[in-house]
Design an enzyme around this catalytic site. Structure first.
Site, PDB file in Angstrom:
ATOM      1  N   ASP A   1      -8.287   0.506  -7.546  1.00 44.75           N
ATOM      2  CA  ASP A   1      -7.367   0.940  -6.684  1.00 44.75           C
ATOM      3  C   ASP A   1      -6.001   0.013  -7.553  1.00 44.75           C
ATOM      4  OD1 ASP A   1      -6.013   1.499  -3.857  1.00 44.75           O
ATOM      5  OD2 ASP A   1      -5.100  -0.479  -4.551  1.00 44.75           O
TER       6      ASP A   1
ATOM      7  N   LYS B   1      -0.953   5.061  -6.485  1.00 46.92           N
ATOM      8  CA  LYS B   1       0.197   5.447  -5.192  1.00 46.92           C
ATOM      9  C   LYS B   1       1.551   5.395  -5.669  1.00 46.92           C
ATOM     10  CE  LYS B   1      -2.791   1.961  -2.642  1.00 46.92           C
ATOM     11  NZ  LYS B   1      -2.940   1.005  -3.928  1.00 46.92           N
TER      12      LYS B   1
ATOM     13  N   TYR C   1       2.332  -1.987  -8.484  1.00 41.93           N
ATOM     14  CA  TYR C   1       1.578  -3.221  -8.741  1.00 41.93           C
ATOM     15  C   TYR C   1       2.093  -3.537 -10.188  1.00 41.93           C
ATOM     16  CZ  TYR C   1      -1.289  -2.132  -4.583  1.00 41.93           C
ATOM     17  OH  TYR C   1      -1.675  -1.935  -3.517  1.00 41.93           O
TER      18      TYR C   1
END
Ligand code: NAP
Length: 278
Positions: A45, A75, A50
């Site tokens: 993930d 994402k 990030y």
């Protein structure tokens, strides 16, 4: 270690546990992520926000596991919610990861006051048709957000990744996801720094099953049918967190852990109706 999988509503499979990569960065991050793949994690993930998609891509190459065994999830951030921006954002993720497709791609937060998450969702629907993204989903969406994108596109997300841990067990959102045929994924599945390792129901179950408190919490997640994505930079903990398929919590143990939930149990007040993350 053999990890069970769930069937998603689009016919694809999702490992029953994954590896969270935030905030792993730099050489140490690459080492930690490659270690996670080495001990057996297959769902990774990451997210644009990030700042570690490059590291995740490098760790994948370093680990040397066949690409088709991995489920790589990223994402789309709030600032890229316009249709064209979401397409561009996805190409950027692929470039940084050094991959030709994502296995799962999510709208990171709905940012409802900006009112553009449905455009990002339309982009994901088209990216899936194009084959650049295999499964599409969302994160931090409420029932209203979910129903809106389903009504507008006729396409139901495969996954909704939400905050879920013993202090915030998300009883209602799990029911909404289940009713719509959406698999729940759990972020901060251990409860991060507030991990309830010493809470009596967790400690008692750990003792009864001869396992660690973190394993009890992750097993609770698995038995809820949610997919936890614990992060650990520590190889021994990475392995421990994966080793949750050899024991079973009783109904009473499950209920006692769920009862640790509290209305103010969110880790940082990330209410999807008001939290803005661009
Ligand atoms: P978490 O996985 O619940 O907890 C991570 C913390 O627990 C780390 O400090 C880790 O320390 C420690 N830990 C891990 N395993 C342990 C064990 N067996 N015993 C004791 N301590 C242990 O929290 P998180 O990192 O916030 O969440 C996981 C992933 O969810 C993130 O990495 C990210 O991928 C995702 N996420 C998504 C969203 C979203 O909005 N969609 C938001 C937040 C997070 P060490 O590393 O030192 O072992």
């Amino acid at each position: 270690m053999e990890i069970p999988t769930h069937d998603l509503n689009d016919g694809r499979a999702l490992p029953a546990i994954g590896f969270g990569t935030y905030p792993l960065e730099g050489d140490e991050g690459i080492t930690a992520i490659a270690s996670a793949i080495g001990v057996g994690y297959r769902l990774l993930d990451t997210a644009v926000n990030y700042g570690n998609e490059t590291e995740v891509g490098e760790a994948i190459r370093r680990a040397g596991v066949p690409r088709e065994e991995l489920v790589v999830c990223s994402k789309i951030p709030g600032r890229d919610h316009g249709y064209d921006d979401a397409i561009r954002s996805t190409h950027g993720s692929l470039e940084r990861l050094g991959l030709d497709h994502l296995d799962l791609h999510l709208v990171h937060w709905p940012n409802p006051d900006r009112g553009r998450y449905a455009d990002a969702w339309r982009a994901l629907v088209d990216l899936q048709k194009e084959g650049l993204v295999r499964s599409i989903g969302v994160s931090n969406f409420t029932g209203d957000h979910l129903r809106r994108i389903i009504d507008e596109t006729g396409v139901t997300p495969a996954v909704n990744q939400i905050e879920l841990h013993p202090y915030f067990p998300q009883v209602e959102m799990r029911a909404v996801n289940a009713e719509l045929g959406i698999r729940t994924e759990s972020w901060s599945p251990l409860g991060k720094r507030q991990a309830p390792f010493t809470e009596p129901p967790v400690a008692a179950a750990a003792e009864a099953h001869g396992v660690q408190p973190g394993q009890v919490i992750l097993r609770w997640q698995v038995q809820l049918g949610a997919v936890p994505i614990p992060k650990s930079a520590t190889p021994s903990r990475q392995l421990e967190n994966l080793d949750v398929f050899g024991f079973e919590l009783t109904d009473d143990e499950m209920a006692a852990i769920t009862a640790l939930g509290r209305p103010a149990g969110r880790l940082f007040g990330g209410d999807p109706e008001s939290h803005e993350e661009m």
